[in-house]
Motif scaffolding. Structure first.
Motif, PDB file in Angstrom:
ATOM      1  N   MET A   1       0.842  -1.200   0.000  1.00 63.05           N
ATOM      2  CA  MET A   1       0.000   0.000   0.000  1.00 63.05           C
ATOM      3  C   MET A   1       0.873   1.244   0.000  1.00 63.05           C
ATOM      4  N   HIS A   2       0.468   2.232  -0.806  1.00 59.22           N
ATOM      5  CA  HIS A   2       1.211   3.475  -0.913  1.00 59.22           C
ATOM      6  C   HIS A   2       0.422   4.670  -0.392  1.00 59.22           C
ATOM      7  N   GLY A   3      -0.776   4.442   0.160  1.00 62.67           N
ATOM      8  CA  GLY A   3      -1.598   5.545   0.611  1.00 62.67           C
ATOM      9  C   GLY A   3      -2.395   6.142  -0.530  1.00 62.67           C
ATOM     10  N   PRO A   4      -3.134   7.214  -0.264  1.00 61.55           N
ATOM     11  CA  PRO A   4      -3.949   7.845  -1.301  1.00 61.55           C
ATOM     12  C   PRO A   4      -3.079   8.493  -2.369  1.00 61.55           C
ATOM     13  N   ASP A   5      -3.645   8.632  -3.550  1.00 61.66           N
ATOM     14  CA  ASP A   5      -2.947   9.271  -4.662  1.00 61.66           C
ATOM     15  C   ASP A   5      -2.979  10.782  -4.465  1.00 61.66           C
ATOM     16  N   PRO A   6      -1.824  11.449  -4.315  1.00 56.62           N
ATOM     17  CA  PRO A   6      -1.838  12.906  -4.097  1.00 56.62           C
ATOM     18  C   PRO A   6      -2.356  13.685  -5.297  1.00 56.62           C
ATOM     19  N   ALA A   7      -2.470  13.034  -6.465  1.00 55.39           N
ATOM     20  CA  ALA A   7      -2.990  13.701  -7.660  1.00 55.39           C
ATOM     21  C   ALA A   7      -4.510  13.660  -7.731  1.00 55.39           C
ATOM     22  N   THR A   8      -5.155  13.052  -6.724  1.00 52.62           N
ATOM     23  CA  THR A   8      -6.617  12.985  -6.680  1.00 52.62           C
ATOM     24  C   THR A   8      -7.169  14.307  -6.150  1.00 52.62           C
ATOM     25  N   LEU A   9      -8.150  14.862  -6.840  1.00 50.92           N
ATOM     26  CA  LEU A   9      -8.744  16.123  -6.373  1.00 50.92           C
ATOM     27  C   LEU A   9      -9.602  15.886  -5.139  1.00 50.92           C
ATOM     28  N   HIS A  10     -10.462  14.876  -5.192  1.00 57.80           N
ATOM     29  CA  HIS A  10     -11.361  14.576  -4.074  1.00 57.80           C
ATOM     30  C   HIS A  10     -10.962  13.228  -3.461  1.00 57.80           C
ATOM     31  N   PRO A  11     -10.086  13.238  -2.463  1.00 56.03           N
ATOM     32  CA  PRO A  11      -9.628  11.967  -1.868  1.00 56.03           C
ATOM     33  C   PRO A  11     -10.722  11.250  -1.087  1.00 56.03           C
ATOM     34  N   LEU A  12     -11.764  11.973  -0.687  1.00 51.22           N
ATOM     35  CA  LEU A  12     -12.918  11.371  -0.014  1.00 51.22           C
ATOM     36  C   LEU A  12     -14.108  11.487  -0.964  1.00 51.22           C
ATOM     37  N   PRO A  13     -14.420  10.446  -1.719  1.00 51.01           N
ATOM     38  CA  PRO A  13     -15.455  10.553  -2.755  1.00 51.01           C
ATOM     39  C   PRO A  13     -16.808  11.015  -2.230  1.00 51.01           C
ATOM     40  N   HIS A  14     -17.100  10.727  -0.978  1.00 50.26           N
ATOM     41  CA  HIS A  14     -18.386  11.101  -0.389  1.00 50.26           C
ATOM     42  C   HIS A  14     -18.387  12.529   0.153  1.00 50.26           C
ATOM     43  N   HIS A  15     -17.252  13.197   0.100  1.00 57.92           N
ATOM     44  CA  HIS A  15     -17.146  14.542   0.694  1.00 57.92           C
ATOM     45  C   HIS A  15     -16.483  15.454  -0.331  1.00 57.92           C
ATOM     46  N   ARG A  16     -17.276  16.024  -1.209  1.00 56.57           N
ATOM     47  CA  ARG A  16     -16.747  16.775  -2.347  1.00 56.57           C
ATOM     48  C   ARG A  16     -16.245  18.158  -1.958  1.00 56.57           C
ATOM     49  N   ARG A  17     -16.456  18.540  -0.728  1.00 59.03           N
ATOM     50  CA  ARG A  17     -15.995  19.867  -0.294  1.00 59.03           C
ATOM     51  C   ARG A  17     -14.560  19.832   0.237  1.00 59.03           C
ATOM     52  N   LEU A  18     -13.973  18.640   0.270  1.00 58.58           N
ATOM     53  CA  LEU A  18     -12.579  18.511   0.688  1.00 58.58           C
ATOM     54  C   LEU A  18     -11.746  18.116  -0.524  1.00 58.58           C
ATOM     55  N   VAL A  19     -10.638  18.833  -0.719  1.00 63.20           N
ATOM     56  CA  VAL A  19      -9.782  18.575  -1.883  1.00 63.20           C
ATOM     57  C   VAL A  19      -8.325  18.489  -1.449  1.00 63.20           C
ATOM     58  N   PHE A  20      -7.546  17.675  -2.177  1.00 64.10           N
ATOM     59  CA  PHE A  20      -6.102  17.827  -2.116  1.00 64.10           C
ATOM     60  C   PHE A  20      -5.786  19.087  -2.914  1.00 64.10           C
ATOM     61  N   LEU A  21      -5.400  20.134  -2.204  1.00 62.83           N
ATOM     62  CA  LEU A  21      -5.413  21.490  -2.735  1.00 62.83           C
ATOM     63  C   LEU A  21      -4.527  21.695  -3.958  1.00 62.83           C
ATOM     64  N   LYS A  22      -3.399  21.018  -3.997  1.00 57.64           N
ATOM     65  CA  LYS A  22      -2.462  21.196  -5.114  1.00 57.64           C
ATOM     66  C   LYS A  22      -3.156  21.044  -6.468  1.00 57.64           C
ATOM     67  N   ASN A  23      -4.152  20.153  -6.527  1.00 58.51           N
ATOM     68  CA  ASN A  23      -4.806  19.826  -7.787  1.00 58.51           C
ATOM     69  C   ASN A  23      -5.879  20.840  -8.187  1.00 58.51           C
ATOM     70  N   LEU A  24      -6.139  21.793  -7.315  1.00 60.06           N
ATOM     71  CA  LEU A  24      -7.133  22.828  -7.605  1.00 60.06           C
ATOM     72  C   LEU A  24      -6.489  24.151  -7.993  1.00 60.06           C
ATOM     73  N   ILE A  25      -5.201  24.304  -7.712  1.00 64.42           N
ATOM     74  CA  ILE A  25      -4.520  25.584  -7.896  1.00 64.42           C
ATOM     75  C   ILE A  25      -4.300  25.877  -9.376  1.00 64.42           C
ATOM     76  N   THR A  26      -4.599  27.125  -9.769  1.00 67.87           N
ATOM     77  CA  THR A  26      -4.378  27.559 -11.151  1.00 67.87           C
ATOM     78  C   THR A  26      -3.326  28.649 -11.257  1.00 67.87           C
ATOM     79  N   ARG A  27      -3.062  29.364 -10.171  1.00 68.04           N
ATOM     80  CA  ARG A  27      -2.120  30.483 -10.225  1.00 68.04           C
ATOM     81  C   ARG A  27      -0.686  29.981 -10.070  1.00 68.04           C
ATOM     82  N   PRO A  28       0.224  30.435 -10.939  1.00 70.91           N
ATOM     83  CA  PRO A  28       1.614  29.969 -10.844  1.00 70.91           C
ATOM     84  C   PRO A  28       2.337  30.457  -9.601  1.00 70.91           C
ATOM     85  N   ASN A  29       1.844  31.528  -8.969  1.00 70.12           N
ATOM     86  CA  ASN A  29       2.518  32.044  -7.780  1.00 70.12           C
ATOM     87  C   ASN A  29       1.898  31.531  -6.474  1.00 70.12           C
ATOM     88  N   ILE A  30       1.096  30.457  -6.584  1.00 64.61           N
ATOM     89  CA  ILE A  30       0.653  29.703  -5.406  1.00 64.61           C
ATOM     90  C   ILE A  30       1.199  28.290  -5.552  1.00 64.61           C
TER      91      ILE A  30
END
Length: 218
Positions: A1-30
């Motif tokens: 086991m390697h744990g959850p995939d950090p490239a997943t936007l919603h690591p908890l499929p039942h809770h769409r209001r929580l995100v792995f933030l890196k995958n939501l960022i669009t600004r290059p200076n964040i």
């Protein structure tokens, strides 16, 4: 086991209001590290809207480390929210044009927004509901920022801060232990190693964590 995939936007499929933030960022200076999550009561897309006064021409960055937990409504005030205080007026006349920009010719508009540098959040930091982080603040690894705190100065590693302006209430560990944890830097371990020793990361035995730090071929 390697744990959850950090490239997943919603690591908890039942809770769409929580995100792995890196995958939501669009600004290059964040810049956000792996596994850091943001949990928003309404919509996690609110996050970039909560990074305020972040103007590209100033060049300041918001840098957030790995394994951080950011609660709903966390706000980062960036250097574009600063105004000069040395002149008689703090008003940025030149940016509104109408001839004012000509009268202010020769002045770099960036001078009107004094920079305190990048805002940096370390690794494994917990920032509570509706906390506000002011420009140029550095928050150390393992720190906790309480709900609605206003952080105006650097926060030491593994400190718990609260209030407006935020003050250190206590440290999670003694100074020697903090130094050991910073040296261990478990957040930089490969995912397989973190997974293998998850029981130690969820305990308080630093000696045991140190014993496995150089093991497993890493």
């Amino acid at each position: 086991m390697h744990g959850p995939d950090p490239a997943t936007l919603h690591p908890l499929p039942h809770h769409r209001r929580l995100v792995f933030l890196k995958n939501l960022i669009t600004r290059p200076n964040i810049i956000v590290g792996d596994y850091t999550y943001y949990d928003d009561l309404d919509d996690p897309a609110n996050f970039e809207r909560n990074v305020l006064y972040h103007f590209d021409f100033l060049g300041d960055r918001l840098i957030i480390g790995k394994f951080c937990a950011l609660a709903s409504g966390v706000k980062f005030i960036m250097n574009g929210g600063n105004h000069e205080t040395a002149p008689i007026s703090t008003y940025p006349f030149a940016i509104f044009g109408g001839g004012w920009e000509t009268l202010m010719a020769g002045q770099d508009v960036r001078d009107k927004y004094p920079s305190k540098g990048d805002t940096v959040v370390g690794h494994d930091v917990w920032i509570g509901h509706e906390a506000t982080i002011m420009p140029g603040v550095h928050i150390g690894n393992g720190a906790v920022v309480a709900t609605k705190a206003v952080v105006t100065r650097h926060v030491p590693a593994y400190a718990i801060v609260a209030g407006n302006p935020a003050q250190v209430l206590r440290f999670r560990f003694d100074e020697a232990t903090v130094e050991r944890l910073n040296r261990l830097a478990w957040w930089d371990w490969p995912a397989q190693k973190i997974t293998r020793h998850l029981h130690l990361l969820n305990a308080a035995d630093v000696d045991a964590l140190e014993q496995v730090a150089g093991s497993d071929g890493w």
